[in-house]
Scaffold this motif. Sequence first.
Motif, mmCIF file in Angstrom:
data_model
loop_
_atom_site.group_PDB
_atom_site.id
_atom_site.type_symbol
_atom_site.label_atom_id
_atom_site.label_comp_id
_atom_site.label_asym_id
_atom_site.label_seq_id
_atom_site.Cartn_x
_atom_site.Cartn_y
_atom_site.Cartn_z
ATOM 1 N N TRP A 11 0.823 -1.198 0.000
ATOM 2 C CA TRP A 11 0.000 0.000 0.000
ATOM 3 C C TRP A 11 0.864 1.257 0.000
ATOM 4 O O TRP A 11 2.089 1.189 0.133
ATOM 5 C CB TRP A 11 -0.921 -0.002 1.220
ATOM 6 N N ALA A 12 0.194 2.418 -0.110
ATOM 7 C CA ALA A 12 0.859 3.719 -0.015
ATOM 8 C C ALA A 12 -0.114 4.726 0.584
ATOM 9 O O ALA A 12 -1.335 4.582 0.447
ATOM 10 C CB ALA A 12 1.312 4.180 -1.401
ATOM 11 N N THR A 13 0.421 5.740 1.231
ATOM 12 C CA THR A 13 -0.441 6.721 1.903
ATOM 13 C C THR A 13 -1.190 7.612 0.918
ATOM 14 O O THR A 13 -2.213 8.191 1.270
ATOM 15 C CB THR A 13 0.374 7.626 2.852
ATOM 16 N N TRP A 14 -0.702 7.721 -0.318
ATOM 17 C CA TRP A 14 -1.355 8.577 -1.317
ATOM 18 C C TRP A 14 -2.468 7.857 -2.068
ATOM 19 O O TRP A 14 -3.130 8.443 -2.917
ATOM 20 C CB TRP A 14 -0.327 9.100 -2.327
ATOM 21 N N CYS A 15 -2.696 6.588 -1.758
ATOM 22 C CA CYS A 15 -3.625 5.733 -2.513
ATOM 23 C C CYS A 15 -4.989 5.684 -1.815
ATOM 24 O O CYS A 15 -5.110 5.070 -0.748
ATOM 25 C CB CYS A 15 -2.996 4.341 -2.617
ATOM 26 N N PRO A 16 -6.050 6.317 -2.392
ATOM 27 C CA PRO A 16 -7.371 6.315 -1.740
ATOM 28 C C PRO A 16 -7.931 4.914 -1.450
ATOM 29 O O PRO A 16 -8.424 4.685 -0.342
ATOM 30 C CB PRO A 16 -8.261 7.096 -2.722
ATOM 31 N N GLU A 47 -9.046 3.316 2.237
ATOM 32 C CA GLU A 47 -10.362 2.736 2.524
ATOM 33 C C GLU A 47 -10.226 1.329 3.099
ATOM 34 O O GLU A 47 -11.005 0.920 3.955
ATOM 35 C CB GLU A 47 -11.192 2.684 1.235
ATOM 36 N N GLU A 48 -9.244 0.585 2.609
ATOM 37 C CA GLU A 48 -9.064 -0.810 3.014
ATOM 38 C C GLU A 48 -8.389 -0.948 4.378
ATOM 39 O O GLU A 48 -8.643 -1.907 5.112
ATOM 40 C CB GLU A 48 -8.222 -1.510 1.944
#
Length: 200
Positions: free
Chosen positions: A79-84, A88-89
């Motif tokens: 994951w990444a912090t910039w990924c909406p 959500e997950e």
Amino acid sequence: MNSRTVVVQAKAQPVLGLFLRLLFVLFTSSIAVPNAWAQFEKKRWPAHVPTPAIHATDLNGRVWTSADLAGKVVVLNFWATWCPPCKEEMPSLQMLHDISDSQTLVLAANVNEPAARVARYAQSTGLSLPILLDTKSDMARRFGVNAFPTTVLIGPDGQARWRIVGDVDWSGAQANAWLADVRQNVSPANAALNAAASKR
């Protein structure tokens, strides 16, 4: 054709047009809806592809290796912090971490971001699950990750079973069934290795 027939046809045309439009909408929505609800794609890990080795440090400085994961079902999330969708997950991954027994391990591998940014995000959102730092994307590349979020489910024998691309409710019944399946089904190759090892 009498005048009454002309009046009936004139009144029927708008109704027929409305009916045809309604049929078209129903047909197109029956095609579009399944795609609109498909939030993830689940694919079996190729049987001939070995699970890449895991060697990563988490936010607390602990080093995690494949040996640490032996005997556990591992939910390895990239994951990444910039990924909406990742954001959500993440609460459901945290919940899975909170409710799991000692035989299930949830690891969130943050890809290509500075540790300070990841730590701020974890603190602001109350995350306490282990967050691995994949600052140079090395682990993501080894696992073939090219979209976020991507989750790899690894069996107790250390063999990856499934790759899921997209966000999933990890606290739901569907994910629970996936984990139960991974827990019960040991890959044939590793089963043979385990059987050989137990005879020694």
